[in-house]
Design an enzyme around this catalytic site. Structure first.
Site, PDB file in Angstrom:
ATOM      1  N   ASP A 155       0.873  -1.330   0.106  1.00 21.69           N
ATOM      2  CA  ASP A 155      -0.089  -0.106   0.087  1.00 21.69           C
ATOM      3  C   ASP A 155       0.903   1.147   0.006  1.00 21.69           C
ATOM      4  OD1 ASP A 155      -2.393   1.574  -0.026  1.00 21.69           O
ATOM      5  OD2 ASP A 155      -2.911   0.727   1.986  1.00 21.69           O
TER       6      ASP A 155
ATOM      7  N   GLU B 213       2.557   7.573  -1.759  1.00 17.79           N
ATOM      8  CA  GLU B 213       2.392   8.741  -2.119  1.00 17.79           C
ATOM      9  C   GLU B 213       2.536  10.151  -1.286  1.00 17.79           C
ATOM     10  OE1 GLU B 213      -1.235   6.068  -2.877  1.00 17.79           O
ATOM     11  OE2 GLU B 213       0.059   6.614  -1.215  1.00 17.79           O
TER      12      GLU B 213
ATOM     13  N   ASP C 151      -8.978   3.250  -3.252  1.00 17.51           N
ATOM     14  CA  ASP C 151      -9.976   3.294  -2.129  1.00 17.51           C
ATOM     15  C   ASP C 151     -11.302   3.924  -2.663  1.00 17.51           C
ATOM     16  OD1 ASP C 151      -8.024   2.323  -0.630  1.00 17.51           O
ATOM     17  OD2 ASP C 151      -7.479   4.021   0.520  1.00 17.51           O
TER      18      ASP C 151
END
Length: 663
Positions: A390, A393, A457
């Protein structure tokens, strides 16, 4: 390559297509300076340029040249060397004025062309008429004009817009069968709003710019993919069933798995994101970011892995490049200076939802080696067959990095480096044919190193802005940026305010997922508020049927995977790739072709019994009724369990599709 020069300027063309025309009256090359201002909030950036000063580079001299190389020196402070390499044009740069930090290039465009790519784009698939940033970040909540965006912006400054995305890349492809890619890493803006030109602004002088021109769409996409690099082929077990997202510990997950197996849900793996522990916050059920098995939740962890494997089921986990401040791994990383720093020399704590965390500095070779050893020892070594990798960023624009690189230039690259580290860990463990992982963040290099990608998401609703529908343009646009193996959180992830996942949404999302390379569910951030795969018998029965369809399609899944490996054409693709003369297909945003032979039009609105579908001129067969269609717009019945799917009548897989239609 052909460069024609005269007193007024020069024109660069390739395969008889004019790419660049730089004249006194209409300059195409600009350079200058600016001051970037970055406002950082929960992984979302608001960016603007202060004191931008750009001037056209009218004064230049053409120097050394040969049949496949031309060097042009621009007096404003840089040299461009044009080379023809492997049938592509490479524009290599050499900066002579160190103060320059802005560069703009104007490329020739045609009025009727369509533009695709730029990473993963959720709101706009065809980018013609749009101006967008290239910057890896959280997308925020909402896409600009809805109520959720307004609430998120007013409450936390976390409202998104049409182009905020986890995966951004300075790459695009034109329906006129040419493509562009920049090897730069800085923030940039691509402007496709003018009829006859594309304006590309970079906050640096990119190391290299690449343009390719081909005869048709398949060749253009294949050439671009060959340059960018292709994802490694997944292990074959990936296609043996769905990956069921579940959490709660060994007893709970064993019970949930039994529910699925008893209902006939074909299951290749269970995905337990809480393998390393749980953290309950006001946002929901989150994870404790210390990358070792949590023996309280999963006692005898290795024994549990063996038990599952004996049943033909894999176990997947979770990791990201953050470290929980309360965990032993962070204590070790802090002592060894393995984390990103702030300007005071302290570890830079970044807030994610409600809590702070430290971030591993991927520019530090020792830190890279350390986190790879964690993956090899405590994940692969303990029996995991894969994981969600995950984030990626969050590098702040004012961070201090071990290598000394400017964080504004490294921010985008971090996502690709995170992919590379996972890739190398698997390779060093000798498990590349057994283990996979999936990522949401991406940039140039991700297509080489990310085993799989997922769409991030999504909201657990029917929103065309940030809900179910967005995974379709998101997946298609990634396919134009080198990515072939893509999927989504079946059912979505984000629950907040009044939003809750419904039974119908879950079932419709399962229909889409059956016609992709991977089926994987997610319980979401608030599992108890959402409809789950085992919430009732009808849902389990529906999921069992969809996994049966998915597994029956395994020969076709494998063929599409092989095709991507050989040609770079992604399994989920835009219809124009095969129907270039059909102008209508460019208007399609929520339909896709799965391979050459399937047209899939997921039902992305609630309460629908019929659905309108467009089919290019060809001979098509409705998967469920067996009725023939010849193209154009049609309205078909779409009861739950029968999403609008059509196959080409001439397909070599017709008998397989007929079998699938009888499920």
């Amino acid at each position: 390559m052909k460069l024609i020069s005269n007193k007024k300027g020069f024109t660069l063309s390739h395969k008889n297509r004019i790419l660049l025309s730089h004249t006194e009256d209409s300059p195409a090359v600009f350079a200058g300076t600016g001051e970037g201002h970055y406002k950082f909030n929960y992984g979302l950036f608001k960016i603007r340029d202060r004191n931008l000063q750009l001037k056209s580079c009218r004064d230049y001299s053409i120097g050394e040249s040969s049949g496949d190389m031309v060097r042009i020196t621009f007096e404003c402070g840089f040299i461009l060397t044009f080379r023809e390499i492997q049938d592509r044009i490479h524009m290599e740069t050499e900066q002579t004025n160190k103060e320059l930090n802005r560069f703009k290039l104007i490329l020739k465009a045609s009025e009727k062309e369509h533009i695709y790519g730029c990473g993963e784009q959720y709101s706009k698939l065809d980018l013609r008429g749009q101006k967008l940033p290239i910057w890896v970040q959280e997308p925020g909540l909402g896409r600009g004009k809805d109520l959720i965006t307004l609430i998120a912006e007013l409450k936390q400054g976390y409202g998104g817009n049409a182009f905020t995305t986890y995966f951004s890349q300075p790459t695009f492809i034109s329906s006129d069968n040419w493509y562009f890619h920049s090897e730069g890493t800085a923030y940039c803006e691509f402007d496709f709003r003018k009829k006859n030109e594309h304006s590309l602004l970079f906050w640096q002088l990119p190391e290299k710019l690449v343009i390719g021109v081909e005869k048709n769409a398949v060749q253009a996409l294949s050439s671009l993919s060959a340059y960018l690099g292709r994802q490694r082929k997944p292990p074959e077990w990936v296609y043996d069933g769905m990956w069921i997202g579940m959490q709660g510990g060994r007893d709970v997950t064993s019970s949930k798995l039994q529910d699925a197996l008893d209902a006939g849900v074909k299951t290749a793996a269970i995905w337990c994101q809480d393998w390393e522990g749980i953290r309950i916050t006001s946002f929901g059920k989150q994870l404790f970011w210390d990358w070792k098995p949590n023996e309280e939740l999963y006692p005898d962890f290795k024994g549990y892995m063996k038990e599952l494997n004996s049943k033909g089921i894999r176990y997947l986990g979770y990791i990201n490049p953050f470290l929980a401040l309360e965990g032993p791994l962070y204590a070790e990383a802090r002592e060894k200076n393995y984390c990103v720093k702030n300007d005071k020399g302290e570890d830079y704590y970044v807030y994610i939802t409600t809590f702070p965390a430290a971030m591993v500095d991927l520019t530090n070779p020792a830190a890279v080696k350390w986190i790879k050893e964690v993956i090899k020892k405590d994940m692969i070594g303990k029996g995991l067959s894969g994981w969600m990798a995950d984030f990626g960023e969050y590098v702040p624009a004012d961070a201090v990095l071990h290598s000394g690189v400017d964080p504004q230039l490294y921010h985008n690259q971090y996502a690709a480096d995170w992919a590379r580290i996972n890739y190398e860990a698997v390779e060093e463990a000798g498990k590349e044919n057994e283990i996979t992982y999936f990522m949401r963040a991406g940039y140039t290099g991700s297509s080489r190193y990310s085993a799989m990608n997922w769409n991030g998401d999504q909201l657990v609703n029917w929103s065309r802005d940030q809900g179910f529908a967005t995974v379709i343009p998101g997946t298609i646009s990634m396919g134009f940026s080198g990515i072939g193996y893509t999927h989504s959180d079946l059912g979505g992830y984000t629950t907040l305010l009044w939003l809750k996942r419904s039974k119908e949404l879950f079932m419709r999302w399962a229909e889409l997922s059956a016609f992709t390379q991977t089926m994987r569910t997610h319980e979401g951030n608030r599992p108890d508020s959402n409809w789950q795969f085992n919430s009732d018998g009808e849902t389990l029965s529906h999921l069992a049927r969809m996994t049966d369809i998915y597994v029956k399609l395994k020969p076709y899944h494998l063929t599409l995977s092989d095709e991507y490996q050989k040609s770079g054409i992604p399994p989920v693709r835009h219809p124009y790739i095969h129907y270039e003369k059909d102008k209508v297909v460019h208007k399609l945003k929520y339909q896709y072709m799965y391979g050459r032979d399937l047209m899939v039009a997921p039902v992305i609105s609630k309460g629908k019994e019929k659905w309108k579908v467009y089919l290019p001129t060809d001979k098509w067969v409705h998967l469920w009724s067996g009725k023939d269609f010849r193209g154009g717009w049609s309205t078909v019945e779409c009861p739950i369990g029968q999403p609008p799917v059509f196959y080409r009548k001439s397909s070599e897989y017709s008998s397989l599709f007929q079998d699938v239609g009888q499920c």
